[in-house]
Design a protein around this motif. Structure first.
Motif, PDB file in Angstrom:
ATOM      1  N   ASN A 180      -3.830 -34.363  25.533  1.00  0.00           N
ATOM      2  CA  ASN A 180      -2.529 -34.949  23.872  1.00  0.00           C
ATOM      3  C   ASN A 180      -3.588 -35.880  22.990  1.00  0.00           C
ATOM      4  N   PHE A 181      -4.788 -36.477  23.142  1.00  0.00           N
ATOM      5  CA  PHE A 181      -5.175 -37.699  22.766  1.00  0.00           C
ATOM      6  C   PHE A 181      -6.107 -36.735  22.258  1.00  0.00           C
ATOM      7  N   LYS A 182      -6.760 -36.058  23.423  1.00  0.00           N
ATOM      8  CA  LYS A 182      -7.957 -34.955  22.460  1.00  0.00           C
ATOM      9  C   LYS A 182      -7.724 -33.723  21.930  1.00  0.00           C
ATOM     10  N   LEU A 183      -6.260 -33.275  21.792  1.00  0.00           N
ATOM     11  CA  LEU A 183      -5.864 -32.445  20.474  1.00  0.00           C
ATOM     12  C   LEU A 183      -5.614 -33.104  19.322  1.00  0.00           C
ATOM     13  N   ARG A 184      -4.618 -34.387  19.745  1.00  0.00           N
ATOM     14  CA  ARG A 184      -4.594 -35.086  18.275  1.00  0.00           C
ATOM     15  C   ARG A 184      -6.016 -34.724  17.733  1.00  0.00           C
ATOM     16  N   ALA A 185      -7.124 -35.154  18.358  1.00  0.00           N
ATOM     17  CA  ALA A 185      -8.658 -36.104  17.985  1.00  0.00           C
ATOM     18  C   ALA A 185      -8.710 -34.373  17.629  1.00  0.00           C
ATOM     19  N   ASP A 186      -9.004 -33.642  18.189  1.00  0.00           N
ATOM     20  CA  ASP A 186      -9.478 -32.292  17.044  1.00  0.00           C
ATOM     21  C   ASP A 186      -8.812 -31.810  15.655  1.00  0.00           C
ATOM     22  N   ARG A 187      -7.581 -31.648  16.228  1.00  0.00           N
ATOM     23  CA  ARG A 187      -6.828 -31.798  15.075  1.00  0.00           C
ATOM     24  C   ARG A 187      -7.679 -32.899  13.262  1.00  0.00           C
ATOM     25  N   VAL A 188      -6.647 -33.634  13.910  1.00  0.00           N
ATOM     26  CA  VAL A 188      -7.859 -34.826  12.485  1.00  0.00           C
ATOM     27  C   VAL A 188      -8.873 -34.774  12.431  1.00  0.00           C
ATOM     28  N   ARG A 189      -9.452 -33.845  12.750  1.00  0.00           N
ATOM     29  CA  ARG A 189     -11.261 -34.309  12.956  1.00  0.00           C
ATOM     30  C   ARG A 189     -11.168 -32.581  12.269  1.00  0.00           C
ATOM     31  N   ASP A 190     -10.775 -31.685  12.627  1.00  0.00           N
ATOM     32  CA  ASP A 190     -11.056 -30.468  11.651  1.00  0.00           C
ATOM     33  C   ASP A 190     -10.214 -30.662  10.155  1.00  0.00           C
ATOM     34  N   TYR A 191      -9.174 -31.520   9.842  1.00  0.00           N
ATOM     35  CA  TYR A 191      -8.922 -31.784   9.014  1.00  0.00           C
ATOM     36  C   TYR A 191     -10.074 -32.576   7.582  1.00  0.00           C
ATOM     37  N   ILE A 192     -11.046 -32.922   8.999  1.00  0.00           N
ATOM     38  CA  ILE A 192     -11.776 -33.843   7.705  1.00  0.00           C
ATOM     39  C   ILE A 192     -13.649 -32.979   7.818  1.00  0.00           C
ATOM     40  N   GLU A 193     -12.811 -32.285   8.407  1.00  0.00           N
ATOM     41  CA  GLU A 193     -14.065 -30.570   8.226  1.00  0.00           C
ATOM     42  C   GLU A 193     -13.906 -29.810   7.104  1.00  0.00           C
ATOM     43  N   ASP A 194     -12.257 -30.118   6.973  1.00  0.00           N
ATOM     44  CA  ASP A 194     -11.924 -29.449   5.958  1.00  0.00           C
ATOM     45  C   ASP A 194     -12.588 -29.487   4.425  1.00  0.00           C
ATOM     46  N   PRO A 195     -13.321 -28.012   4.161  1.00  0.00           N
ATOM     47  CA  PRO A 195     -13.425 -28.586   2.802  1.00  0.00           C
ATOM     48  C   PRO A 195     -12.932 -28.722   1.991  1.00  0.00           C
ATOM     49  N   SER A 196     -11.002 -28.590   1.598  1.00  0.00           N
ATOM     50  CA  SER A 196     -10.523 -28.499   0.219  1.00  0.00           C
ATOM     51  C   SER A 196      -9.753 -30.336   1.347  1.00  0.00           C
ATOM     52  N   ILE A 197     -10.308 -30.730   2.237  1.00  0.00           N
ATOM     53  CA  ILE A 197      -9.258 -32.085   2.626  1.00  0.00           C
ATOM     54  C   ILE A 197     -10.648 -33.475   2.871  1.00  0.00           C
ATOM     55  N   GLY A 198     -11.428 -33.228   3.471  1.00  0.00           N
ATOM     56  CA  GLY A 198     -12.017 -33.808   3.513  1.00  0.00           C
ATOM     57  C   GLY A 198     -12.145 -35.084   4.285  1.00  0.00           C
ATOM     58  N   LEU A 199     -12.793 -36.667   4.361  1.00  0.00           N
ATOM     59  CA  LEU A 199     -12.137 -37.753   4.966  1.00  0.00           C
ATOM     60  C   LEU A 199     -12.537 -38.604   4.472  1.00  0.00           C
ATOM     61  N   ASP A 200     -12.376 -38.928   3.003  1.00  0.00           N
ATOM     62  CA  ASP A 200     -11.548 -39.638   2.209  1.00  0.00           C
ATOM     63  C   ASP A 200     -10.484 -39.423   1.964  1.00  0.00           C
ATOM     64  N   LYS A 201      -9.663 -38.574   1.979  1.00  0.00           N
ATOM     65  CA  LYS A 201      -8.114 -38.008   2.028  1.00  0.00           C
ATOM     66  C   LYS A 201      -7.810 -38.445   2.793  1.00  0.00           C
ATOM     67  N   VAL A 202      -7.752 -37.690   4.346  1.00  0.00           N
ATOM     68  CA  VAL A 202      -7.981 -38.493   5.398  1.00  0.00           C
ATOM     69  C   VAL A 202      -7.971 -39.703   6.350  1.00  0.00           C
TER      70      VAL A 202
END
Lengths: 480, 393
Positions: free
Chosen positions: A132-154
């Motif tokens: 679970n922790f791993k999956l959540r980490a992956d999801r958050v990383r995906d959002y950070i790497e998504d160019p339409s979202i990015g680190l600041d918004k996350v």
């Protein structure tokens, strides 16, 4: 430091310890140990022991703080770090001596047993912890790497969500009602209860229940409420709220059982180590470490010490009660052993202390209540005949989730304007005003409409608000 | 059911510094928070007039993790050593987060301040100004005697200047000579260095062009400048001096105090002595022009002049002041005027700002400071003028 031990040594002692664990009747998840160095250990501590965890600057902050404390020798490294999962995962610091490793292993089995058997952990899905922790980490990383979202918004959403993450339902044993059930309850409550003296009493008037009020019952799960009721949130924002909420839920049982859990692990490492036939030098070293762990911290509560004392006392009172205890409570129903195993299953810190922290024990530990007075903390009550109950009540208020203020959403359409109205259930303890203000700002950020919080500050009923124009505070009335 | 032991693996340990990015991010936030709070920090008295090595405590609000927590009226419980009595002090009340009993089991206990050196703080402050590097062609350069150059050798000197190679060669030469003289040829005989073998570099002072600057601090010390006004002025001078210092290799400071007459004073006198009487601002400017004339010729020095006053001047002096100000503008890289008017007094007293509107010079910058919080914004305003100017050339 080159280790004075090998994995073979650990396995040798582990086998002996496991023998005792089974002999004493502890029931554990399979156990895994990982040997790490001190830098890794600091990392595990910063990330709550999790091998995988989503990134956030606050963990960097935690790491730096731990590292500073460690480098300045303010706090040593913990001997153990164990997480609630199946198999249970624990870390051993490679720089530690053999004796410490043995002690740690024994201690870890205590936690392991506690995680597996205490009722508060029942819904934590230990088999899935790591994934679970791993999956959540992956999801958050995906959002950070998504160019339409990015680190600041996350980061902004995580910051806000972290601020509110512990504002959630405390008692998992009470089932959450579905909207339909809530509606039924409100309707049922509106009808006057059958009154056997109805002929004598004035009939209460039937008041039509307001089913449009939302929520019908005050709501404590703030993050989930926002996730489900702010229609303007993007899906990724909703997901982040879910992630933060789930992680907080995972840690709540640990917050709720800190004293029991540490006491239990200390009780068992003590018992196991004493039964192991340790060579003299190891045994002496063990005593030193043990006394360090379960020593009182003057002016403070050391959960290891308090828990250890209480578990021993429960055992003693069942096995060899004093004549007064016999007179007061009658003959013990259970043997010491059965009793402590039962308690470890059915209690949490509040009930544990309420039931088993006795006046005699409080006096023995010289427990007192302190209050801030100017710049100092000053003893206000000690555990004498007159005040020990009050000291105990204060302690009970502060343990577990008692340290988190109870704040509920009363109205999500305040002023018919979709403003959020919350109430703090005041119990004599004021909120820290600056923190409340900033947290409201986070709440506003997530709710995207004005938010209000009703509370008491300095004996005045106040309403704190946060909206487009910033912070406002209104005095609603005076108490006393 | 068996226990699994995973041994320590060095490669894992090297690979697994996953906190690195979060730590970096945290440090960026700290730095940004410091920058955001610079105005508050500058307003704190303690950094002014201190050495650059001094440690400054910087409150970093942005880095706290806020959540609903209990405030100060929260009692806690502790254990004692058997002798606790009501009224005993058991510790210090921490700010905000309840008592020590909460530590540990409360997630995310925050720390509220960080410590950095003044040097670092100044660096961050000027980073915030986003100024272009000012050391450009327009900077006047003079020959400065700060560095030295090797030139030739000599037989006496200090150890750090010793030339080992030449010293060893001198010894070999002497040994050969002495063997020949004594007629023996035992190479094993110990042959220590002698004082005569020593060779040292001769150092010459090297004249190199350097950028030099002088800061002229001019302050009204008449009766109307009270302690608060002087404090505000001092803060401003401090910043200006630090700024100029960060840009030039060599910086001089001149303090000029004036009331109806002006004189050059020491730093100590400048900040701590008050005088009574009225004000002729022109006297301060004339003194400054005199100092420039005598010691800091504009073709050799970058001159920064700054004047702090509460704006109270004798009307009869205004014309002379205006004229002197224009002259100063010609001599200086930047001439600033700071009017210190703590509210609400400002409404009743005279102001020089109106007068200075008539100054026709690009490098003149008047600012109004009413509270200590104004210092940093005013300073930025002042330097923005410097930036504009420098872009012209």
């Amino acid at each position: 430091m080159a280790s004075h031990w090998t994995i073979k040594d650990l396995e040798y002692w582990d086998a002996k310890i496991r023998e005792k664990v089974e002999e004493f009747g502890l029931s554990c998840f399979p156990q895994e140990f990982e040997v790490c160095d001190h830098a890794q250990m600091l990392g595990y501590m910063a990330y709550s022991g999790m091998p995988a965890h989503y990134p956030h600057w606050s963990y960097g902050k935690a790491y730096e703080k731990l590292q500073t404390l460690y480098e300045h020798g303010v706090s040593g490294l913990p001997y153990e770090m164990v997480i609630n999962s199946n198999p249970a995962l624990a870390y051993l610091v490679r720089e530690n001596s053999l004796c410490l490793q043995i002690l740690t292993i024994a201690h870890v089995y205590g936690h392991n047993d506690f995680f597996k058997n205490n009722f508060t952990f029942r819904d934590t899905q230990p088999e899935l912890t790591l994934s679970n922790f791993k999956l959540r980490a992956d999801r958050v990383r995906d959002y950070i790497e998504d160019p339409s979202i990015g680190l600041d918004k996350v980061e902004a959403v995580l910051d806000a969500a972290h601020a509110l993450s512990l504002q959630c339902r405390r008692n998992q044993a009470i089932r959450k009602l579905s909207p339909e059930e809530q509606r039924e309850q409100v309707l049922a409550a509106a009808h006057p209860a059958p009154d056997p003296y109805g002929e004598l009493h004035k009939q209460p008037e039937y008041v039509e229940p307001d089913l449009n009020h939302f929520p019908l019952f005050p709501e404590e799960d703030i993050l989930l409420f926002i996730r489900d009721n702010n229609p303007y949130l993007a899906n990724w924002e909703r997901d982040l709220l879910t992630i933060v909420h789930e992680q907080a839920r995972y840690f709540i049982p640990q917050i709720e059982t800190k004293i029991m859990n540490e006491g239990w692990a200390s009780y068992w490492h003590h018992k196991i180590m004493n039964s192991l036939d340790l060579p003299q030098d190891l045994y002496l070293e063990f005593l030193v470490h043990h006394n360090q762990v379960v020593r009182p911290h003057p002016g403070d509560i050391n959960p290891y010490y308090l828990g250890f004392k209480i578990w021993h006392d429960i055992y003693r009172r069942c096995e060899v009660p004093s004549p007064e205890e016999r007179e007061r409570y009658g003959e013990p129903q259970l043997g010491g052993h059965e009793k402590i195993f039962q308690v470890r299953e059915v209690d949490r810190d509040t009930s544990f202390l309420r039931r088993f922290l006795t006046e005699a024990l409080m006096r023995e530990m010289d427990m007192f209540e302190y209050q801030p007075k100017g710049e100092d903390l000053v003893v206000s009550k000690i555990s004498d005949e007159e005040h020990w109950r009050e000291v105990k009540e204060t302690l009970l208020k502060n343990v577990g989730m008692g340290g988190i203020p109870v704040i509920r959403i009363e109205d999500a359409d305040y002023g018919h304007n979709r403003q959020l109205y919350l109430k703090h259930q005041h119990d004599g303890r004021d909120l820290q005003a600056e923190y409340a203000e900033r947290t409201l700002a986070h709440l506003y950020q997530l709710w995207e409409r004005d938010v209000w919080l009703e509370t008491q500050l300095n004996d005045r009923k106040v309403r704190l608000g946060y909206g487009e124009d910033g912070f406002v505070q209104k005095t609603l009335g005076r108490f006393r | 059911m068996t226990t699994v032991f995973r041994p320590y693996s060095q490669s894992d340990a090297l690979r697994s510094d996953r906190s690195a990015r979060d730590r970096l991010r945290h440090r960026q936030k700290v730095r940004r928070a410091i920058r955001d709070n610079v105005a508050d920090i500058v307003a704190e008295e303690s950094i002014i007039g201190q050495s650059r090595d001094r440690i400054v405590k910087v409150p970093i609000r942005g880095i706290r993790e806020y959540r609903f927590v209990y405030g100060r009226n929260t009692p806690g419980v502790g254990t004692g050593q058997g002798d606790s009595e009501p009224g005993q002090t058991v510790g210090e009340a921490s700010q905000g987060d309840g008592g020590p009993g909460h530590a540990g089991d409360r997630p995310g206990m925050d720390y509220y301040e960080t410590e950095i050196t003044l040097e670092e703080l100044i660096e961050i402050m000027f980073e915030d100004l986003e100024l272009p590097d000012l050391e450009r062609k327009r900077f006047r350069e003079v020959l400065s005697e700060r560095t030295s150059k090797r030139k030739g050798f000599r037989r006496v000197g200090v150890r750090v200047h010793m030339d080992k190679r030449r010293t060893a060669k001198a010894r070999v030469r002497r040994r050969l000579a002495s063997n020949k003289a004594s007629g023996t040829s035992e190479p094993e005989r110990r042959f220590p260095f002698h004082r005569d073998d020593m060779r040292y570099h001769r150092l010459r002072e090297d004249l190199r062009p350097q950028s030099n600057a002088v800061v002229l601090c001019i302050m009204d010390t008449s009766g109307s400048m009270d302690t608060l006004k002087k404090y505000l002025a001092r803060s401003f001078f401090f910043l200006l001096y630090q700024f100029v210092r960060s840009r030039y290799a060599h910086v001089d400071v001149v303090f000029i105090a004036h009331h109806t007459k002006a004189r050059e004073v020491t730093e100590e006198e400048f900040f701590h002595k008050g005088e009574s009487g009225g004000t002729f601002i022109s006297s301060g400017y004339h003194k400054a022009l005199e100092v420039i004339q005598n010691r800091y010729h504009p073709s050799l020095w970058n001159i920064y002049a700054f004047h702090c006053s509460d704006g109270d001047n004798f009307d009869s002096d205004n014309v002379a002041t205006l004229k002197a100000a224009e002259e100063l503008c010609q001599a200086c890289n930047l001439f600033g005027y700071g009017e210190i008017k703590p509210r609400p007094s400002g409404f009743y007293e005279g102001t020089m700002l109106d007068l200075f509107r008539n100054v026709r010079a690009d490098n003149f910058q008047p600012v109004l400071i009413q509270r200590k919080e104004d210092i940093w914004p005013s300073f930025r305003q002042l330097l923005s003028r410097e930036r504009e100017n420098s872009e012209y050339e």
